[in-house]
Design an enzyme around this catalytic site. Structure first.
Site, PDB file in Angstrom:
ATOM      1  N   LYS A 155       0.848  -1.201   0.000  1.00 18.08           N
ATOM      2  CA  LYS A 155       0.000   0.000   0.000  1.00 18.08           C
ATOM      3  C   LYS A 155       0.882   1.251   0.000  1.00 18.08           C
ATOM      4  O   LYS A 155       2.089   1.174   0.283  1.00 18.08           O
ATOM      5  CB  LYS A 155      -0.916  -0.021   1.226  1.00 18.08           C
ATOM      6  CG  LYS A 155      -0.182  -0.005   2.560  1.00 18.08           C
ATOM      7  CD  LYS A 155      -1.120  -0.332   3.728  1.00 18.08           C
ATOM      8  CE  LYS A 155      -0.372  -0.327   5.051  1.00 18.08           C
ATOM      9  NZ  LYS A 155      -1.179  -0.908   6.133  1.00 18.08           N
ATOM     10  N   TYR A 166      18.999  28.314   9.416  1.00 20.64           N
ATOM     11  CA  TYR A 166      17.793  28.976   9.930  1.00 20.64           C
ATOM     12  C   TYR A 166      17.703  28.842  11.442  1.00 20.64           C
ATOM     13  O   TYR A 166      17.927  27.760  11.998  1.00 20.64           O
ATOM     14  CB  TYR A 166      16.543  28.339   9.313  1.00 20.64           C
ATOM     15  CG  TYR A 166      16.326  28.692   7.859  1.00 20.64           C
ATOM     16  CD1 TYR A 166      16.163  30.019   7.462  1.00 20.64           C
ATOM     17  CD2 TYR A 166      16.269  27.702   6.897  1.00 20.64           C
ATOM     18  CE1 TYR A 166      15.948  30.332   6.123  1.00 20.64           C
ATOM     19  CE2 TYR A 166      16.051  28.006   5.563  1.00 20.64           C
ATOM     20  CZ  TYR A 166      15.891  29.326   5.184  1.00 20.64           C
ATOM     21  OH  TYR A 166      15.685  29.631   3.865  1.00 20.64           O
TER      22      TYR A 166
END
Ligand code: PLP
Length: 369
Positions: free
Chosen positions: A34, A265
């Site tokens: 899946k 950052y």
């Protein structure tokens, strides 16, 4: 040169892991592919074992149709069955097996006019409380399906909530709830085990297993830091699992950072000594978790760690102790040297989610027969 972020998918490892899963359990095994084969490519993975697999399992009809269109002819089980009655003709046309997990599905199924009877997997909620029929209504549901013109045969199934935790008593309780509820039924086949149960709960073995994550080489038991016992169970097994995906990239920039300077950052990494920093072409837009600061990473075969904030397209690694590293050095984000479970732990998630999130990178398939 194109961007060097690549997911190398080793289909021979996938096939090896399927064989390990099947041999450990001893019964038939549905390979769970899946979610695009947990992000690895459902069609490629399915094709790699198509000759020997007992069947596949996917989440929905659309995923099954993709496999059928690629020429896969083995049985395919829809793990959530259908979502509306209108899917039934296509389910029959595509020769799929269905899970029935709720009374509303059974009502639709029994009322439908099907061109051919379907193989049904009747799901019991033995304690996970997600989907499945309550143990008290299971027998009646079974009886309404058995012998009905729309039913080709019935496999009894249930799913575990805590099989990855060998210290939890929940799995034993689920097995005993299941056994009690089915003891008066005349059934042929049963399926309980997912990967964690195959690896850790032999009591759950029966006709069919449903391995998913272990086929991709991640061990759900050793992923669980609580689970020391699990490590012995797995390491005693002669054939261990092999990582199917190697997510790799390269160093594209090197910085010499002085003590007291910060990088990236938020400046969350502040150098407490002079530090050599490598910048790698891989970021959270590729599926590498933004929260994985501190995770292990391998540069030219040597383990170091992620420092600073992972950004969208790039991340930082500490090269201070890897003096030979240079522009173009190979970086393994996860694979053989760095386990996806360890990266997942650092990021507060599981390998399942890491794999499913991989995107934008090139996918490169290899199959050594
Ligand atoms: C996804 C799924 C599996 C496979 O689980 P793993 O933990 O990946 O082995 C098995 N059974 C059902 C019902 C599932 O939804």
């Amino acid at each position: 040169m194109s961007r060097p972020a690549i997911a190398h998918i080793r289909l021979d490892a996938f096939r090896h892991n399927y064989r390990v899963a099947k041999a450990m359990h001893g019964g038939k095994a549905l390979a769970v592919v899946k979610a695009n084969g947990y992000g690895h490519g459902a069609v490629q993975c399915a094709q790699a074992i198509a000759n020997e697999v007992d069947g596949f399992a996917v989440a929905c009809l659309e995923e099954a149709v993709e496999l059928r269109q690629a020429g896969i002819s083995k049985p395919i089980l829809l793990l959530e069955g259908f979502f509306e009655a209108a899917e039934l003709p296509e389910i029959v046309a595509n020769n799929c097996w269905i899970v029935l997990h709720a009374q509303w599905q059974i009502d639709i199924f029994l009322a439908a006019k099907l061109a051919k009877p379907l193989h049904v997997w009747l799901k019991m909620d033995s304690g996970m409380h997600r989907v499945g029929l309550a143990p008290a209504s299971y027998q009646q549901a079974f009886n309404s399906l058995a012998g009905h013109a729309n039913t080709a045969n019935i496999v009894l199934m249930s799913h575990f909530a805590n099989a990855d935790n060998l210290k939890s008593i929940h799995t034993k309780q689920q097995i005993s709830v299941f056994q009690q509820a089915v003891q008066t039924l005349k059934f042929d086949e049963v399926s309980l085990a997912n990967s964690a149960a195959i690896l850790g709960w032999p009591q759950s073995y029966n006709h069919w297993s449903r391995p998913g994550i272990m086929l991709y080489g991640a061990d759900p038991l050793t992923a669980n830091a609580l689970n020391q016992l699990a490590k012995t169970v797995v390491s005693e097994h002669p054939q261990s699992l092999r990582a199917v995906m190697q997510l790799s990239s390269k160093i594209i920039s090197i910085r010499n950072i002085q003590k007291g300077e910060s990088i990236g950052y938020g400046s969350i990494f502040n150098a407490d000594k002079d530090t050599i920093v490598g910048v790698v072409a891989c970021g959270y837009a590729d599926g590498y978790p933004r929260s994985a600061t501190g995770a292990p990473v391998a540069v030219d075969g040597r383990i170091t760690k992620i420092i600073g904030r992972v950004s969208m397209d790039m991340l930082f690694v500490d090269l201070t102790d890897i003096t030979a590293a240079d522009i173009g050095s190979d970086v393994e984000l996860w694979g053989d040297q760095v386990s996806a479970n360890d990266v997942a732990n650092a990021a507060g998630t599981i390998a399942y989610e890491l794999f499913c999130n991989v995107k934008r990178v090139q996918f490169s398939y290899r199959d050594k027969q």
